[in-house]
Write a protein that holds these residues in place. Sequence first.
Motif, PDB file in Angstrom:
ATOM      1  N   ASP A  92      11.047  -3.920  -2.701  1.00 39.91           N
ATOM      2  CA  ASP A  92      11.486  -4.892  -1.694  1.00 39.91           C
ATOM      3  C   ASP A  92      12.602  -4.316  -0.818  1.00 39.91           C
ATOM      4  OD1 ASP A  92       9.685  -6.781  -2.642  1.00 39.91           O
ATOM      5  OD2 ASP A  92      11.114  -7.592  -4.086  1.00 39.91           O
ATOM      6  N   HIS A  93      13.450  -3.525  -1.443  1.00 41.71           N
ATOM      7  CA  HIS A  93      14.508  -2.863  -0.679  1.00 41.71           C
ATOM      8  C   HIS A  93      13.890  -1.997   0.419  1.00 41.71           C
ATOM      9  CE1 HIS A  93      18.306  -0.903   0.186  1.00 41.71           C
ATOM     10  NE2 HIS A  93      17.831   0.280  -0.140  1.00 41.71           N
ATOM     11  N   ALA A  95      10.896  -2.288   1.586  1.00 39.03           N
ATOM     12  CA  ALA A  95      10.052  -3.105   2.470  1.00 39.03           C
ATOM     13  C   ALA A  95      10.866  -3.673   3.635  1.00 39.03           C
ATOM     14  CB  ALA A  95       9.391  -4.231   1.678  1.00 39.03           C
ATOM     15  N   TRP A  96      12.044  -4.200   3.340  1.00 37.21           N
ATOM     16  CA  TRP A  96      12.803  -4.770   4.464  1.00 37.21           C
ATOM     17  C   TRP A  96      13.304  -3.699   5.405  1.00 37.21           C
ATOM     18  CZ3 TRP A  96      17.670  -3.621   5.912  1.00 37.21           C
ATOM     19  CH2 TRP A  96      18.635  -3.268   4.964  1.00 37.21           C
ATOM     20  N   ILE A  97      13.655  -2.539   4.834  1.00 35.15           N
ATOM     21  CA  ILE A  97      14.126  -1.459   5.707  1.00 35.15           C
ATOM     22  C   ILE A  97      12.991  -1.046   6.654  1.00 35.15           C
ATOM     23  CG2 ILE A  97      15.017   0.891   5.798  1.00 35.15           C
ATOM     24  CD1 ILE A  97      16.262   0.450   3.066  1.00 35.15           C
ATOM     25  N   GLN A  99      10.400  -2.839   7.646  1.00 38.99           N
ATOM     26  CA  GLN A  99      10.154  -3.886   8.647  1.00 38.99           C
ATOM     27  C   GLN A  99      11.175  -3.819   9.782  1.00 38.99           C
ATOM     28  OE1 GLN A  99      10.272  -7.392   6.198  1.00 38.99           O
ATOM     29  NE2 GLN A  99       8.055  -7.620   6.231  1.00 38.99           N
ATOM     30  N   SER A 100      12.419  -3.566   9.418  1.00 40.53           N
ATOM     31  CA  SER A 100      13.481  -3.614  10.427  1.00 40.53           C
ATOM     32  C   SER A 100      13.251  -2.591  11.534  1.00 40.53           C
ATOM     33  CB  SER A 100      14.837  -3.372   9.771  1.00 40.53           C
ATOM     34  OG  SER A 100      14.952  -2.006   9.393  1.00 40.53           O
ATOM     35  N   ARG A 102      10.142  -1.285  12.240  1.00 44.05           N
ATOM     36  CA  ARG A 102       8.705  -1.272  12.494  1.00 44.05           C
ATOM     37  C   ARG A 102       8.032  -0.001  11.973  1.00 44.05           C
ATOM     38  NH1 ARG A 102       6.059  -2.829  17.594  1.00 44.05           N
ATOM     39  NH2 ARG A 102       8.099  -2.811  18.574  1.00 44.05           N
ATOM     40  N   ILE A 103       8.318   0.296  10.726  1.00 39.40           N
ATOM     41  CA  ILE A 103       7.665   1.411  10.041  1.00 39.40           C
ATOM     42  C   ILE A 103       6.534   0.787   9.224  1.00 39.40           C
ATOM     43  CG2 ILE A 103       7.976   3.151   8.242  1.00 39.40           C
ATOM     44  CD1 ILE A 103      11.001   3.193   9.258  1.00 39.40           C
ATOM     45  N   PRO A 104       5.314   1.351   9.313  1.00 39.45           N
ATOM     46  CA  PRO A 104       4.187   0.706   8.633  1.00 39.45           C
ATOM     47  C   PRO A 104       4.413   0.554   7.131  1.00 39.45           C
ATOM     48  CG  PRO A 104       3.487   2.675   9.836  1.00 39.45           C
ATOM     49  CD  PRO A 104       4.933   2.537  10.059  1.00 39.45           C
ATOM     50  N   ARG A 106       2.519   0.908   4.638  1.00 36.63           N
ATOM     51  CA  ARG A 106       1.959   1.933   3.745  1.00 36.63           C
ATOM     52  C   ARG A 106       2.960   3.053   3.487  1.00 36.63           C
ATOM     53  NH1 ARG A 106       1.316   6.167   6.977  1.00 36.63           N
ATOM     54  NH2 ARG A 106       0.712   5.759   9.131  1.00 36.63           N
ATOM     55  N   ARG A 107       3.870   3.226   4.404  1.00 32.41           N
ATOM     56  CA  ARG A 107       4.866   4.276   4.267  1.00 32.41           C
ATOM     57  C   ARG A 107       5.782   4.016   3.058  1.00 32.41           C
ATOM     58  NH1 ARG A 107       5.839   9.422   4.794  1.00 32.41           N
ATOM     59  NH2 ARG A 107       8.042   9.788   5.081  1.00 32.41           N
ATOM     60  N   LEU A 143      11.883   7.159   4.824  1.00 30.09           N
ATOM     61  CA  LEU A 143      10.933   6.142   5.305  1.00 30.09           C
ATOM     62  C   LEU A 143      10.433   6.403   6.722  1.00 30.09           C
ATOM     63  CD1 LEU A 143      12.005   2.502   4.365  1.00 30.09           C
ATOM     64  CD2 LEU A 143       9.804   3.580   3.963  1.00 30.09           C
TER      65      LEU A 143
ATOM     66  N   VAL B   8       4.823   9.140  11.160  1.00 28.18           N
ATOM     67  CA  VAL B   8       4.909   7.700  11.349  1.00 28.18           C
ATOM     68  C   VAL B   8       4.751   7.399  12.835  1.00 28.18           C
ATOM     69  CG1 VAL B   8       6.348   5.681  11.072  1.00 28.18           C
ATOM     70  CG2 VAL B   8       6.436   7.496   9.378  1.00 28.18           C
ATOM     71  N   ASP B  18      11.356  -7.836  14.717  1.00 29.17           N
ATOM     72  CA  ASP B  18      11.300  -6.907  13.580  1.00 29.17           C
ATOM     73  C   ASP B  18      12.516  -7.107  12.681  1.00 29.17           C
ATOM     74  OD1 ASP B  18       8.959  -5.643  14.547  1.00 29.17           O
ATOM     75  OD2 ASP B  18      10.174  -4.475  15.939  1.00 29.17           O
ATOM     76  N   LEU B  19      13.666  -7.233  13.329  1.00 31.69           N
ATOM     77  CA  LEU B  19      14.895  -7.407  12.553  1.00 31.69           C
ATOM     78  C   LEU B  19      14.903  -8.764  11.852  1.00 31.69           C
ATOM     79  CD1 LEU B  19      17.492  -5.899  15.076  1.00 31.69           C
ATOM     80  CD2 LEU B  19      16.357  -4.783  13.155  1.00 31.69           C
ATOM     81  N   ALA B  22      12.735  -8.559   8.811  1.00 33.31           N
ATOM     82  CA  ALA B  22      13.419  -7.829   7.736  1.00 33.31           C
ATOM     83  C   ALA B  22      14.436  -8.742   7.042  1.00 33.31           C
ATOM     84  CB  ALA B  22      14.114  -6.587   8.300  1.00 33.31           C
ATOM     85  N   THR B  25      12.699 -11.110   4.785  1.00 28.73           N
ATOM     86  CA  THR B  25      12.299 -10.438   3.541  1.00 28.73           C
ATOM     87  C   THR B  25      13.482 -10.313   2.590  1.00 28.73           C
ATOM     88  OG1 THR B  25      10.612  -9.211   4.731  1.00 28.73           O
ATOM     89  CG2 THR B  25      11.263  -8.346   2.591  1.00 28.73           C
TER      90      THR B  25
END
Lengths: 247, 255
Positions: A92-93, A95-97, A99-100, A102-104, A106-107, A143, B8, B18-19, B22, B25
């Motif tokens: 989860d750590h 995952a949020w990074i 998302q912030s 916009r890194i896919p 799957r990465r 990431l 990537v 996006d923020l 996050a 989440t």
Amino acid sequence: MIEVARLTKRYGRKLAVDDVGFTVRPGRVTGFLGPNGAGKSTTLRLLLGLDHPDGGTALIGGRRYRDLRHPLRTVGALLDGAGPVPERRGVDHLAWIAQSNRIPRRRVREVLDLVGLTGAAGQRVKGYSLGMGQRLGIAAALLGDPEVLVLDEPVNGLDPDGIRWVRDLLREYAASGRTVLLSSHLMAETAGTADDAIVIAGGRIVAHGSLDDISAGHESLESAFFALTGDRRGLGGRGGRGGRGEW
Amino acid sequence: MTAAPTGVPDTGGIRLTDLVRAELTKIRTLPATWIVLALTLAADTLLALPAATDVVRIAGSGGRTAAITQFGTVLLAPVYAFVAVPVFAAGGEYRGGQVRVSLLAAPDRNRFFLAKLLAVLGILTVAAILVVLPGHLTRRALGGADVAEATGGLSAEVTAYLLLGLVAYGFAMLVRTVVTPLAVLVVLPVLVSPLLRGLSPEVTRLLPHEATLSFLGMPEGPHLALDRPVGLSVVVAWAVTFVGAAWAVTLRRDG
Ligand SMILES: Nc1ncnc2c1ncn2[C@@H]1O[C@H](COP(=O)(O)OP(=O)(O)OP(=O)(O)O)[C@@H](O)[C@H]1O
Ligand SMILES: [Mg+2]
């Protein structure tokens, strides 16, 4: 490319970073060496906009960190005192990074696999060992598959296997033309990883160049290190200005 | 240097959404969030039973008893579990040094704060409806519309939860811990207000808790009452003050 010029940081009366300047070139691994309290972590925080300098500039690819359009795709960082909330799961750590910036998604799996944490991804971070925590931090740095890696003591807490893995990773990273800056006070380890070194002591740069240049005239990088930093220990140093004979 | 290196794919600049995602989440994957919401839901629903049926009476002054609906503080008590959600969202940044990771990911402090605030607002709104609704329906079913109206109506209750949640959120971002804001927010109505109201009811009724009770139409006595719109304005002012101060301080902090 990292360019630092005339960087200065004061904490109260203590000069933690004193007129520091250096460049870190792409395609090479650069070690940032110095004794405890020399100012390594402070310099890296200033570079990444997590602390405000009293003077000077620190640029990455010609920009201040705060002005980067894609911070995590440009720079991957592992820093002291920058980590996950202990109650969060490792996955989860990341995952949020992701998302912030916009890194896919799957990465996240990829880097977990890369650092060998796939099995522990669903565990809460407070149950991680020191080395597992360090691996998670490295996963976070990787990431965005960044152009520049800035790692503060990345092998801290890693087992021999982990240390070798980090060394190979950093060498490969640099070989692909990217920039790697890692701080350390482990000379033997750095000698096996870095091409260049910047030596800091008491907040000032005391040597900067290729490892060969720095060790020239000494038995080893370690003895060069002691000769360079012996009179400028960061711990208990007086405002970082303590030249030989001052006390 | 190119912004998007190999591996990537670059999908354009980072957007505020996006923020916000996050930040959502972060809140969602914190166990404390779910524990607190479960507690609030249970407390709200359980308190609705005596409130609706008037089974439980609380000893009042002069040996008389009063229906529980007259004791706004008791009915509003679950909100102090609820506000732990935003408090953990804010205070969590300062556990394990997460805030440094956050600022590496979102170096623009304005965007960081705005994204976090929007996420907290969204979560608070949805969560407030979810935890308040069952109790509200219980009161309506068992006690009829009068009782439900007597406790302010659903939207007023949700608004109260939201605003007190924002006060707590701003407070926690300011002081960077979880304990202080929760302790202060609970101590104010429980200890400070009873002492202060004898000395100065004019000041006491402006405290967040008392103003919220006025807004909900259940002030603890006439001397602590404000008109409902005035009560609402006072709570809004508290929320704006705390969130605004937290924003200003976040801009000046480095990490
Ligand atoms: N936030 C702070 N407040 C006050 N002093 C600080 C702060 N951060 C660092 N210092 C001081 O600045 C100096 C440099 O510290 P820094 O952490 O940069 O050293 P370092 O080279 O990373 O050491 P180590 O090898 O132990 O990690 C030290 O004297 C330290 O006490
Ligand atoms: Mg350090």
